[in-house]
Scaffold this motif. Sequence first.
Motif, PDB file in Angstrom:
ATOM      1  N   PHE A  15       0.798  -1.231   0.000  1.00 16.61           N
ATOM      2  CA  PHE A  15       0.000   0.000   0.000  1.00 16.61           C
ATOM      3  C   PHE A  15       0.831   1.282   0.000  1.00 16.61           C
ATOM      4  O   PHE A  15       0.293   2.360  -0.212  1.00 16.61           O
ATOM      5  CB  PHE A  15      -1.024   0.001   1.146  1.00 16.61           C
ATOM      6  N   ILE A  16       2.140   1.191   0.242  1.00 16.85           N
ATOM      7  CA  ILE A  16       3.029   2.351   0.127  1.00 16.85           C
ATOM      8  C   ILE A  16       4.176   1.954  -0.790  1.00 16.85           C
ATOM      9  O   ILE A  16       4.736   0.870  -0.653  1.00 16.85           O
ATOM     10  CB  ILE A  16       3.598   2.774   1.494  1.00 16.85           C
ATOM     11  N   GLY A  17       4.521   2.824  -1.747  1.00 18.75           N
ATOM     12  CA  GLY A  17       5.653   2.535  -2.619  1.00 18.75           C
ATOM     13  C   GLY A  17       5.559   3.244  -3.950  1.00 18.75           C
ATOM     14  O   GLY A  17       4.678   4.077  -4.177  1.00 18.75           O
ATOM     15  N   ASN A  18       6.452   2.884  -4.840  1.00 19.26           N
ATOM     16  CA  ASN A  18       6.578   3.536  -6.143  1.00 19.26           C
ATOM     17  C   ASN A  18       5.843   2.732  -7.220  1.00 19.26           C
ATOM     18  O   ASN A  18       6.461   2.178  -8.123  1.00 19.26           O
ATOM     19  CB  ASN A  18       8.065   3.681  -6.492  1.00 19.26           C
ATOM     20  N   VAL A  50      17.122  -4.214  -3.666  1.00 23.03           N
ATOM     21  CA  VAL A  50      16.218  -3.997  -2.539  1.00 23.03           C
ATOM     22  C   VAL A  50      16.592  -4.851  -1.329  1.00 23.03           C
ATOM     23  O   VAL A  50      16.942  -6.018  -1.459  1.00 23.03           O
ATOM     24  CB  VAL A  50      14.768  -4.312  -2.980  1.00 23.03           C
ATOM     25  N   THR A  51      16.481  -4.256  -0.138  1.00 26.40           N
ATOM     26  CA  THR A  51      16.516  -4.974   1.131  1.00 26.40           C
ATOM     27  C   THR A  51      15.070  -5.125   1.594  1.00 26.40           C
ATOM     28  O   THR A  51      14.289  -4.169   1.513  1.00 26.40           O
ATOM     29  CB  THR A  51      17.326  -4.201   2.186  1.00 26.40           C
ATOM     30  N   GLU A  52      14.707  -6.314   2.072  1.00 30.79           N
ATOM     31  CA  GLU A  52      13.336  -6.566   2.547  1.00 30.79           C
ATOM     32  C   GLU A  52      13.376  -6.996   4.000  1.00 30.79           C
ATOM     33  O   GLU A  52      14.169  -7.843   4.391  1.00 30.79           O
ATOM     34  CB  GLU A  52      12.665  -7.645   1.700  1.00 30.79           C
ATOM     35  N   SER A  99      12.117   1.595  -3.027  1.00 29.28           N
ATOM     36  CA  SER A  99      10.970   1.058  -3.756  1.00 29.28           C
ATOM     37  C   SER A  99      11.315   0.934  -5.234  1.00 29.28           C
ATOM     38  O   SER A  99      11.340   1.918  -5.962  1.00 29.28           O
ATOM     39  CB  SER A  99       9.748   1.962  -3.581  1.00 29.28           C
ATOM     40  N   ILE A 100      11.610  -0.289  -5.644  1.00 31.57           N
ATOM     41  CA  ILE A 100      11.903  -0.599  -7.049  1.00 31.57           C
ATOM     42  C   ILE A 100      11.040  -1.793  -7.417  1.00 31.57           C
ATOM     43  O   ILE A 100      11.445  -2.948  -7.231  1.00 31.57           O
ATOM     44  CB  ILE A 100      13.403  -0.905  -7.263  1.00 31.57           C
ATOM     45  N   PRO A 101       9.815  -1.568  -7.911  1.00 29.92           N
ATOM     46  CA  PRO A 101       8.874  -2.667  -8.148  1.00 29.92           C
ATOM     47  C   PRO A 101       9.396  -3.787  -9.048  1.00 29.92           C
ATOM     48  O   PRO A 101       8.996  -4.932  -8.879  1.00 29.92           O
ATOM     49  CB  PRO A 101       7.664  -1.965  -8.772  1.00 29.92           C
ATOM     50  N   ASP A 102      10.278  -3.497  -9.992  1.00 28.07           N
ATOM     51  CA  ASP A 102      10.759  -4.535 -10.913  1.00 28.07           C
ATOM     52  C   ASP A 102      11.999  -5.273 -10.404  1.00 28.07           C
ATOM     53  O   ASP A 102      12.558  -6.099 -11.122  1.00 28.07           O
ATOM     54  CB  ASP A 102      11.071  -3.914 -12.285  1.00 28.07           C
TER      55      ASP A 102
END
Length: 109
Positions: A15-18, A50-52, A99-102
């Motif tokens: 719900f939050i991000g790019n 990305v770090t999760e 936030s890098i969706p790909d």
Amino acid sequence: MKKYKLSESGARGWFIGNFPEAIVKTKDFEVCWQGNKAGNRDIPHYHKIVTEVQLITAGRMVINGEEFGPGDIYVSEPGEHYYAHYLEDTEVLAVKFPSIPDDKYYIDE
């Protein structure tokens, strides 16, 4: 003040991000809440950049062979392979940064 439903945001609880469906848009990080059914398994994957971070809030799951339960936190660094399966109905709060969706790469089993 604005009120939203989680179902009005991005896929799988993000719900939050790019990304276009985000309720709050930012390139800095992503946040999601997910409910996962007992027996479900994630597709093995990793992130290059990305770090999760995941906080297990309810239920039990196994990530990369280690069991996690309520209050446990898992950090996945860039390049680290991730594979989870859910022993019980499990709720997770996850944060990814940036936030890098790909930036998700699936691993052939």
